[in-house]
Structure formats: structure tokens, C-alpha cells
Design a protein around this motif. Structure first.
Motif, PDB file in Angstrom:
ATOM      1  N   ALA A 100       0.901  -1.179   0.074  1.00  0.00           N
ATOM      2  CA  ALA A 100      -0.030  -0.059  -0.030  1.00  0.00           C
ATOM      3  C   ALA A 100       0.760   1.138   0.095  1.00  0.00           C
ATOM      4  O   ALA A 100       2.104   1.239   0.445  1.00  0.00           O
ATOM      5  CB  ALA A 100      -0.848  -0.034   1.208  1.00  0.00           C
ATOM      6  N   LYS A 101       0.272   2.291  -0.623  1.00  0.00           N
ATOM      7  CA  LYS A 101       1.334   3.532  -0.648  1.00  0.00           C
ATOM      8  C   LYS A 101       1.607   3.856   0.884  1.00  0.00           C
ATOM      9  O   LYS A 101       0.947   4.155   1.676  1.00  0.00           O
ATOM     10  CB  LYS A 101       0.385   4.718  -1.232  1.00  0.00           C
ATOM     11  CG  LYS A 101       1.146   6.098  -1.520  1.00  0.00           C
ATOM     12  CD  LYS A 101       0.209   6.945  -2.044  1.00  0.00           C
ATOM     13  CE  LYS A 101       0.862   8.364  -2.396  1.00  0.00           C
ATOM     14  NZ  LYS A 101       0.023   9.345  -3.212  1.00  0.00           N
ATOM     15  N   GLY A 102       2.953   4.192   0.789  1.00  0.00           N
ATOM     16  CA  GLY A 102       3.485   4.783   2.074  1.00  0.00           C
ATOM     17  C   GLY A 102       3.889   3.783   3.045  1.00  0.00           C
ATOM     18  O   GLY A 102       4.140   3.867   4.310  1.00  0.00           O
ATOM     19  N   ARG A 103       3.500   2.182   2.738  1.00  0.00           N
ATOM     20  CA  ARG A 103       3.614   1.146   3.651  1.00  0.00           C
ATOM     21  C   ARG A 103       4.924   0.185   3.375  1.00  0.00           C
ATOM     22  O   ARG A 103       4.933   0.134   2.132  1.00  0.00           O
ATOM     23  CB  ARG A 103       2.420   0.379   3.723  1.00  0.00           C
ATOM     24  CG  ARG A 103       1.255   1.281   4.271  1.00  0.00           C
ATOM     25  CD  ARG A 103       1.676   1.525   5.842  1.00  0.00           C
ATOM     26  NE  ARG A 103       1.138   2.860   6.123  1.00  0.00           N
ATOM     27  CZ  ARG A 103       1.268   3.426   7.356  1.00  0.00           C
ATOM     28  NH1 ARG A 103       1.646   2.664   8.586  1.00  0.00           N
ATOM     29  NH2 ARG A 103       0.744   4.512   7.543  1.00  0.00           N
ATOM     30  N   HIS A 104       5.538  -0.419   4.120  1.00  0.00           N
ATOM     31  CA  HIS A 104       6.606  -1.315   3.892  1.00  0.00           C
ATOM     32  C   HIS A 104       5.624  -2.846   3.294  1.00  0.00           C
ATOM     33  O   HIS A 104       4.800  -3.109   4.039  1.00  0.00           O
ATOM     34  CB  HIS A 104       7.214  -1.671   5.226  1.00  0.00           C
ATOM     35  CG  HIS A 104       8.371  -2.792   4.791  1.00  0.00           C
ATOM     36  ND1 HIS A 104       9.412  -2.725   3.973  1.00  0.00           N
ATOM     37  CD2 HIS A 104       8.298  -4.202   5.092  1.00  0.00           C
ATOM     38  CE1 HIS A 104      10.158  -3.799   4.010  1.00  0.00           C
ATOM     39  NE2 HIS A 104       9.382  -4.749   4.621  1.00  0.00           N
ATOM     40  N   PRO A 105       6.306  -2.978   2.000  1.00  0.00           N
ATOM     41  CA  PRO A 105       5.270  -4.440   1.656  1.00  0.00           C
ATOM     42  C   PRO A 105       5.621  -5.558   2.473  1.00  0.00           C
ATOM     43  O   PRO A 105       6.855  -5.643   2.798  1.00  0.00           O
ATOM     44  CB  PRO A 105       5.707  -4.436   0.105  1.00  0.00           C
ATOM     45  CG  PRO A 105       7.158  -3.690   0.025  1.00  0.00           C
ATOM     46  CD  PRO A 105       6.829  -2.614   1.218  1.00  0.00           C
ATOM     47  N   ILE A 106       4.760  -6.363   2.781  1.00  0.00           N
ATOM     48  CA  ILE A 106       4.928  -7.655   3.077  1.00  0.00           C
ATOM     49  C   ILE A 106       5.205  -8.929   1.975  1.00  0.00           C
ATOM     50  O   ILE A 106       4.272  -8.724   1.334  1.00  0.00           O
ATOM     51  CB  ILE A 106       3.591  -8.009   4.004  1.00  0.00           C
ATOM     52  CG1 ILE A 106       3.712  -7.067   5.231  1.00  0.00           C
ATOM     53  CG2 ILE A 106       3.910  -9.599   4.805  1.00  0.00           C
ATOM     54  CD1 ILE A 106       2.518  -7.169   6.132  1.00  0.00           C
ATOM     55  N   ILE A 107       5.996  -9.443   2.004  1.00  0.00           N
ATOM     56  CA  ILE A 107       6.066 -10.841   1.338  1.00  0.00           C
ATOM     57  C   ILE A 107       6.155 -11.700   2.417  1.00  0.00           C
ATOM     58  O   ILE A 107       7.117 -12.161   3.218  1.00  0.00           O
ATOM     59  CB  ILE A 107       7.618 -10.691   0.487  1.00  0.00           C
ATOM     60  CG1 ILE A 107       7.627  -9.615  -0.485  1.00  0.00           C
ATOM     61  CG2 ILE A 107       7.662 -12.127  -0.189  1.00  0.00           C
ATOM     62  CD1 ILE A 107       8.870  -9.661  -1.070  1.00  0.00           C
ATOM     63  N   THR A 108       5.277 -12.826   2.138  1.00  0.00           N
ATOM     64  CA  THR A 108       5.142 -13.998   3.184  1.00  0.00           C
ATOM     65  C   THR A 108       4.341 -15.205   2.343  1.00  0.00           C
ATOM     66  O   THR A 108       4.162 -15.082   1.282  1.00  0.00           O
ATOM     67  CB  THR A 108       4.113 -13.408   4.188  1.00  0.00           C
ATOM     68  OG1 THR A 108       4.096 -14.209   5.321  1.00  0.00           O
ATOM     69  CG2 THR A 108       2.589 -13.398   3.677  1.00  0.00           C
ATOM     70  N   GLN A 109       4.265 -16.166   3.166  1.00  0.00           N
ATOM     71  CA  GLN A 109       3.503 -17.514   2.714  1.00  0.00           C
ATOM     72  C   GLN A 109       2.475 -17.908   3.935  1.00  0.00           C
ATOM     73  O   GLN A 109       2.858 -17.656   5.110  1.00  0.00           O
ATOM     74  CB  GLN A 109       4.610 -18.480   2.514  1.00  0.00           C
ATOM     75  CG  GLN A 109       5.676 -18.251   1.346  1.00  0.00           C
ATOM     76  CD  GLN A 109       6.359 -19.605   1.214  1.00  0.00           C
ATOM     77  OE1 GLN A 109       6.321 -20.610   1.633  1.00  0.00           O
ATOM     78  NE2 GLN A 109       7.477 -19.211   0.313  1.00  0.00           N
ATOM     79  N   LEU A 110       1.396 -18.358   3.495  1.00  0.00           N
ATOM     80  CA  LEU A 110       0.522 -18.708   4.509  1.00  0.00           C
ATOM     81  C   LEU A 110       0.368 -20.253   4.313  1.00  0.00           C
ATOM     82  O   LEU A 110       0.220 -20.774   3.541  1.00  0.00           O
ATOM     83  CB  LEU A 110      -0.825 -17.985   4.242  1.00  0.00           C
ATOM     84  CG  LEU A 110      -0.837 -16.655   4.711  1.00  0.00           C
ATOM     85  CD1 LEU A 110      -2.297 -16.184   4.469  1.00  0.00           C
ATOM     86  CD2 LEU A 110      -0.210 -16.118   6.117  1.00  0.00           C
ATOM     87  N   TYR A 111       0.292 -21.092   5.693  1.00  0.00           N
ATOM     88  CA  TYR A 111       0.445 -22.168   5.600  1.00  0.00           C
ATOM     89  C   TYR A 111      -1.005 -22.831   6.172  1.00  0.00           C
ATOM     90  O   TYR A 111      -1.739 -21.950   6.595  1.00  0.00           O
ATOM     91  CB  TYR A 111       1.699 -23.231   6.487  1.00  0.00           C
ATOM     92  CG  TYR A 111       2.900 -22.347   5.932  1.00  0.00           C
ATOM     93  CD1 TYR A 111       3.482 -23.298   4.978  1.00  0.00           C
ATOM     94  CD2 TYR A 111       3.696 -21.163   6.066  1.00  0.00           C
ATOM     95  CE1 TYR A 111       4.707 -22.695   4.360  1.00  0.00           C
ATOM     96  CE2 TYR A 111       4.531 -20.716   5.817  1.00  0.00           C
ATOM     97  CZ  TYR A 111       5.312 -21.424   4.799  1.00  0.00           C
ATOM     98  OH  TYR A 111       6.437 -21.115   4.217  1.00  0.00           O
ATOM     99  N   PHE A 112      -1.066 -24.243   6.380  1.00  0.00           N
ATOM    100  CA  PHE A 112      -2.359 -24.757   6.880  1.00  0.00           C
ATOM    101  C   PHE A 112      -2.027 -25.549   8.193  1.00  0.00           C
ATOM    102  O   PHE A 112      -1.261 -26.640   8.159  1.00  0.00           O
ATOM    103  CB  PHE A 112      -3.024 -25.540   5.805  1.00  0.00           C
ATOM    104  CG  PHE A 112      -3.526 -24.719   4.847  1.00  0.00           C
ATOM    105  CD1 PHE A 112      -4.643 -24.072   4.570  1.00  0.00           C
ATOM    106  CD2 PHE A 112      -2.510 -24.621   3.541  1.00  0.00           C
ATOM    107  CE1 PHE A 112      -4.918 -23.023   3.412  1.00  0.00           C
ATOM    108  CE2 PHE A 112      -2.757 -23.794   2.459  1.00  0.00           C
ATOM    109  CZ  PHE A 112      -4.131 -23.106   2.403  1.00  0.00           C
TER     110      PHE A 112
END
Length: 292
Positions: free
Chosen positions: A239-251
Motif C-alpha cells: 500500500a502507498k507509504g507502507r512497507h510491503p509484506i512478502i509472506t507465505q501462509l500455511y495450513f
């Protein structure tokens, strides 16, 4: 948010052979090499890092009394990794989790994880409520509906945030890296609504093996390790002005969670979907973004 869009017409797949490790590796290398990266590393910092790395390697050679035969095998294997296009695969599986851990220490928002070698930019834009592009064969898998909200650290909604999502199909293949899959299969860039909310319909992914018929796979086999990754979704939230999150979601309860070949799982990244009356697995997951 309870309304779910009707899935778009499935995208059919051409009938071709499944990809090889070399094919996937070459595609990953081509995707990475399409960009030129720079870093503001000073000569002094580079010298210090390189010197310590070589010193560590020298200590390893001395400790295990590495033979010339082993050294020659290492050289040949390194050449094979390069010729097979598997450097992105090898580094992202065995090194990236440490890079991610060090770089995440300064942030307090949603936990990150590794990006992996199969990210592709510019996936098609999709509305806040959407279904990912998928083939008819994928549409027959168990639907997964993930919904939630993107906010800042104070809980304020981030309207117009983007959620890039990509994951493997039920056989462990990623579009863009497997010739039998159509472009953008199970990929999209979702734009949140005015309240920062989203709702994505896709399919429940399965665990898969990283490519095993190339030099990375041969190394894993020779070491007596396994090549399995637990089922997961990849996401990049910005999002504008925010640090991007790179992640993975597991189960929750999934295979290989405690023994991921890429060492990328974290307790904060577990999903626990529940079936609804229509047989879909439904789960909520919210994202909180740090300031840039």
C-alpha cells in the motif's frame, strides 16, 4: 463479506508434458535475470563479508579434511547448477529464509516469509471480491475462500492496497514455470475495497516437492534429505507509504510443517480453514503494514 463471485469460465490447459527441473529452473533464472539489481554495499563491507565467508569455508575444509575428489565433485555440481538454471531455486530454498529473518527484525506488522523462485510481477488486476483464474481441472479441487482486511499498525483500513497472490496447483506446478499451465493460472493482484477488505476464492493447495531431477534434487538425495514443502499460499501485500509484506501462509495440521525443506514456516502464518455448508474451506487472515 459473505457474497462470493461466481468463478470465471475456467481456462483450459494445452495437453503437453509436465515440466522438468531444468525447464522450471531456466524459467526461474530468466524471470530473475530480467531485472538488474544494485546494492549500496561499500568496498569495506564487501571485503569484510567476503573475507569472513571464505574464512568459514576454509575452516569447513580443514574440519572435514575435504579431499580433492570431493572438491572436484563440488566444482562439477556448481557448474551443473548454473547450466541447469537452478541458482534461484537453490538459493531461495536454502539461503533466503536467513536473509528474510534478518531483514524482518525491524518490522512489527504481519510476519513475512520467503518469496521463493516462482514470483512473477504484473499478475492481472482483480477486484476485492474475486476468484483466481483457474483451469477446469483446478476448479474441481476443494475451493478455498480467504477473506480479511489490510490495515496500518493502528488498525486503520488501507483502501486500494494490493494483494498479489500465487500458488501451485494440486500437482505442485506454478504457472509461468510449467509449460502445460496457462498464463496466470492461480495468480492475481487483488485490490482491496474502501475498507481495506478482500475476499479471494481459489483452491486448497497441496504439499509438493521442489524439482528433483536436476542438480538441486540430486544434492538433496545424496545428503539423505527430503524435497518436500508444506502446502502454502504466496502473498505480497503493498500500500502507498507502507512497507510491503512478502509472506507465505500455511495450513494447520498440514504435512511437512515441522520439516519444510526451505525452513520457511512460522507459527504466525498458519491458517485454519473451516468448511462451510457449500463444501468450501473458509478462513480469515488480516494484514498489518508497517510504515515504509
Amino acid at each position: 463479506m459473505t457474497t462470493i463471485e461466481r468463478p470465471p469460465a475456467p481456462v483450459e490447459s494445452p495437453s503437453v508434458d509436465s515440466p522438468t527441473a531444468a525447464g522450471s529452473g531456466s524459467a526461474a533464472t530468466a524471470a530473475f535475470a530480467g531485472h538488474r539489481f544494485t546494492a549500496d554495499t561499500s568496498p569495506e563491507r564487501l571485503s569484510a563479508i567476503a573475507s569472513e565467508a571464505f574464512a568459514g569455508f576454509s575452516a569447513l575444509i580443514d574440519k572435514y579434511e575435504i579431499t580433492y575428489d570431493e572438491y572436484r565433485v563440488l566444482k562439477q555440481w556448481l557448474i551443473d547448477v548454473g547450466e541447469g538454471g537452478e541458482w534461484p531455486l537453490l538459493l531461495d530454498v536454502f539461503v533466503e529464509h536467513d536473509i528474510e529473518e534478518v531483514n524482518s527484525r525491524k518490522y512489527s506488522g504481519t510476519k513475512g516469509s520467503i518469496e521463493g523462485p516462482y514470483y512473477l510481477p504484473d499478475a492481472p488486476l482483480l477486484p476485492a471480491r474475486c476468484t483466481l483464474p483457474m483451469r477446469s481441472v483446478d476448479a474441481r479441487e476443494t475451493p478455498l475462500v480467504m477473506h480479511g482486511q489490510v490495515t496500518d499498525l493502528d488498525g486503520n483500513p488501507m483502501a486500494g492496497a494490493t494483494i498479489e497472490i500465487w500458488h501451485a496447483d494440486a500437482e505442485g506446478y506454478y504457472s509461468g514455470f510449467a509449460p502445460h499451465l496457462p498464463a496466470w493460472n492461480l495468480r492475481g493482484t487483488v485490490v482491496t475495497d474502501g475498507e481495506g477488505r478482500y475476499e479471494i476464492t481459489t483452491i486448497q493447495p497441496a504439499p509438493y516437492q521442489i524439482p528433483t531431477d536436476g542438480p538441486t534434487g540430486k544434492f538433496i538425495e545424496a545428503a539423505g534429505w527430503h524435497p518436500w514443502r508444506p502446502a502454502h499460499l504466496h502473498l505480497r501485500v503493498a500500500a502507498k507509504g507502507r512497507h510491503p509484506i512478502i509472506t507465505q501462509l500455511y495450513f494447520t495440521g498440514g504435512e511437512w510443517l515441522d520439516d519444510d525443506v526451505a525452513s520457511a514456516t512460522k507459527p504466525e502464518l498458519l491458517l485454519d480453514p473451516k468448511p462451510d455448508a457449500d463444501g468450501r474451506n473458509v478462513v480469515q487472515y488480516d494484514f498489518a503494514l508497517d510504515p515504509e
